[in-house]
Design a protein around this motif. Sequence first.
Motif, PDB file in Angstrom:
ATOM      1  N   MET A   1       0.844  -1.199   0.000  1.00 23.06           N
ATOM      2  CA  MET A   1       0.000   0.000   0.000  1.00 23.06           C
ATOM      3  C   MET A   1       0.874   1.242   0.000  1.00 23.06           C
ATOM      4  O   MET A   1       1.766   1.390   0.820  1.00 23.06           O
ATOM      5  N   ASN A   2       0.602   2.132  -0.935  1.00 24.28           N
ATOM      6  CA  ASN A   2       1.317   3.391  -1.029  1.00 24.28           C
ATOM      7  C   ASN A   2       0.987   4.248   0.188  1.00 24.28           C
ATOM      8  O   ASN A   2      -0.172   4.553   0.470  1.00 24.28           O
ATOM      9  N   MET A   3       2.037   4.665   0.938  1.00 27.01           N
ATOM     10  CA  MET A   3       1.827   5.469   2.145  1.00 27.01           C
ATOM     11  C   MET A   3       1.125   6.778   1.823  1.00 27.01           C
ATOM     12  O   MET A   3       0.394   7.323   2.652  1.00 27.01           O
ATOM     13  N   GLN A   4       1.297   7.252   0.607  1.00 30.79           N
ATOM     14  CA  GLN A   4       0.663   8.495   0.190  1.00 30.79           C
ATOM     15  C   GLN A   4      -0.855   8.345   0.178  1.00 30.79           C
ATOM     16  O   GLN A   4      -1.583   9.311   0.418  1.00 30.79           O
ATOM     17  N   ARG A   5      -1.330   7.140  -0.092  1.00 32.98           N
ATOM     18  CA  ARG A   5      -2.771   6.881  -0.080  1.00 32.98           C
ATOM     19  C   ARG A   5      -3.274   6.663   1.343  1.00 32.98           C
ATOM     20  O   ARG A   5      -4.389   7.039   1.685  1.00 32.98           O
ATOM     21  N   LEU A   6      -2.434   6.058   2.170  1.00 32.00           N
ATOM     22  CA  LEU A   6      -2.824   5.729   3.538  1.00 32.00           C
ATOM     23  C   LEU A   6      -2.830   6.951   4.439  1.00 32.00           C
ATOM     24  O   LEU A   6      -3.674   7.077   5.335  1.00 32.00           O
ATOM     25  N   LEU A   7      -1.921   7.877   4.201  1.00 28.96           N
ATOM     26  CA  LEU A   7      -1.719   9.019   5.090  1.00 28.96           C
ATOM     27  C   LEU A   7      -2.960   9.898   5.274  1.00 28.96           C
ATOM     28  O   LEU A   7      -3.259  10.295   6.406  1.00 28.96           O
ATOM     29  N   PRO A   8      -3.703  10.234   4.203  1.00 20.72           N
ATOM     30  CA  PRO A   8      -4.900  11.067   4.417  1.00 20.72           C
ATOM     31  C   PRO A   8      -5.905  10.420   5.373  1.00 20.72           C
ATOM     32  O   PRO A   8      -6.522  11.109   6.194  1.00 20.72           O
ATOM     33  N   GLY A   9      -6.076   9.098   5.278  1.00 24.80           N
ATOM     34  CA  GLY A   9      -6.980   8.403   6.171  1.00 24.80           C
ATOM     35  C   GLY A   9      -6.501   8.451   7.610  1.00 24.80           C
ATOM     36  O   GLY A   9      -7.293   8.652   8.546  1.00 24.80           O
ATOM     37  N   ILE A  10      -5.190   8.268   7.803  1.00 23.13           N
ATOM     38  CA  ILE A  10      -4.609   8.313   9.149  1.00 23.13           C
ATOM     39  C   ILE A  10      -4.771   9.705   9.744  1.00 23.13           C
ATOM     40  O   ILE A  10      -5.151   9.856  10.912  1.00 23.13           O
ATOM     41  N   ILE A  11      -4.498  10.735   8.938  1.00 19.91           N
ATOM     42  CA  ILE A  11      -4.624  12.113   9.420  1.00 19.91           C
ATOM     43  C   ILE A  11      -6.072  12.436   9.775  1.00 19.91           C
ATOM     44  O   ILE A  11      -6.357  13.039  10.821  1.00 19.91           O
ATOM     45  N   ALA A  12      -6.995  12.020   8.905  1.00 19.14           N
ATOM     46  CA  ALA A  12      -8.417  12.279   9.159  1.00 19.14           C
ATOM     47  C   ALA A  12      -8.885  11.564  10.418  1.00 19.14           C
ATOM     48  O   ALA A  12      -9.594  12.151  11.252  1.00 19.14           O
ATOM     49  N   MET A  13      -8.480  10.310  10.591  1.00 19.98           N
ATOM     50  CA  MET A  13      -8.878   9.550  11.774  1.00 19.98           C
ATOM     51  C   MET A  13      -8.286  10.175  13.038  1.00 19.98           C
ATOM     52  O   MET A  13      -8.990  10.332  14.054  1.00 19.98           O
ATOM     53  N   ALA A  14      -7.018  10.537  12.984  1.00 19.80           N
ATOM     54  CA  ALA A  14      -6.370  11.159  14.143  1.00 19.80           C
ATOM     55  C   ALA A  14      -7.059  12.463  14.509  1.00 19.80           C
ATOM     56  O   ALA A  14      -7.255  12.765  15.695  1.00 19.80           O
ATOM     57  N   ALA A  15      -7.450  13.238  13.500  1.00 16.47           N
ATOM     58  CA  ALA A  15      -8.127  14.516  13.740  1.00 16.47           C
ATOM     59  C   ALA A  15      -9.459  14.302  14.451  1.00 16.47           C
ATOM     60  O   ALA A  15      -9.809  15.026  15.394  1.00 16.47           O
ATOM     61  N   VAL A  16     -10.214  13.294  14.001  1.00 13.09           N
ATOM     62  CA  VAL A  16     -11.505  12.991  14.622  1.00 13.09           C
ATOM     63  C   VAL A  16     -11.308  12.546  16.070  1.00 13.09           C
ATOM     64  O   VAL A  16     -12.031  12.989  16.978  1.00 13.09           O
ATOM     65  N   VAL A  17     -10.338  11.679  16.302  1.00 16.06           N
ATOM     66  CA  VAL A  17     -10.100  11.155  17.655  1.00 16.06           C
ATOM     67  C   VAL A  17      -9.636  12.260  18.602  1.00 16.06           C
ATOM     68  O   VAL A  17     -10.135  12.383  19.725  1.00 16.06           O
ATOM     69  N   VAL A  18      -8.700  13.084  18.155  1.00 14.98           N
ATOM     70  CA  VAL A  18      -8.200  14.173  19.002  1.00 14.98           C
ATOM     71  C   VAL A  18      -9.318  15.180  19.295  1.00 14.98           C
ATOM     72  O   VAL A  18      -9.517  15.588  20.446  1.00 14.98           O
ATOM     73  N   ALA A  19     -10.048  15.574  18.264  1.00 19.12           N
ATOM     74  CA  ALA A  19     -11.140  16.533  18.455  1.00 19.12           C
ATOM     75  C   ALA A  19     -12.182  15.990  19.427  1.00 19.12           C
ATOM     76  O   ALA A  19     -12.668  16.715  20.306  1.00 19.12           O
ATOM     77  N   SER A  20     -12.517  14.714  19.281  1.00 21.92           N
ATOM     78  CA  SER A  20     -13.524  14.108  20.149  1.00 21.92           C
ATOM     79  C   SER A  20     -13.047  14.029  21.589  1.00 21.92           C
ATOM     80  O   SER A  20     -13.836  14.235  22.527  1.00 21.92           O
ATOM     81  N   ASN A  21     -11.767  13.740  21.795  1.00 16.25           N
ATOM     82  CA  ASN A  21     -11.221  13.679  23.148  1.00 16.25           C
ATOM     83  C   ASN A  21     -11.228  15.043  23.825  1.00 16.25           C
ATOM     84  O   ASN A  21     -11.359  15.143  25.040  1.00 16.25           O
TER      85      ASN A  21
END
Length: 208
Positions: A1-21
Amino acid sequence: MNMQRLLPGIIAMAAVVVASNILVQYLVGQWLTWGAFTYPFAFLVTDVMNRVYGAATARKVVLAGFVTGVICSLIGSQIQGEFGPLVTLRVAIGSGTAFLVAQLVDVFVFDRLRKGVWWRAPFVSTLVGSTLDTAIFFSIAFAAAFSWIEPSNDVSWANEVLPLLGVGPESPLWVSLAVADWMVKLSLALVALVPFRLIIGWLRPQAV
């Protein structure tokens, strides 16, 4: 898996988790916090990654979200609020367990339904995952049956018997909190179908 494709999902998920916390510290009315309105979008992130790149990639994004949540809990456990640490051991365990189980089940259900009509996989998987998330978190964090996890943490306030959501049959306060949270998740599962459809329409042509 190209990290360039994976990174947006990781960033979006991290943003949701941090904001929710962060937003879970702020009340909305009697039964909810602002975090209840941001956290359900974690399922949207997972489902988009699942649809575009497959279940294996979605699980990697889930793992990244779990690690982010653990870090947030560790930080929160060191911050003292009015009634003690912002994140207790029970809340940390409940949050981490609920997130990991619910998101992985979401990935599994979505993958099994991916060949159906476009809305079925994201809606059903989010509904199942959200129900598990709510049940696991509120039970571990507040139910009297799990007091053995952290005996020093007094959650008697959450077990005060009151009418459900102020109008229904009598039940522990935490059950009302859980039902209100689940109702928000269910509503947002429907709302999230719109951005899911739009995002997939944009990303799908780029997927391998």
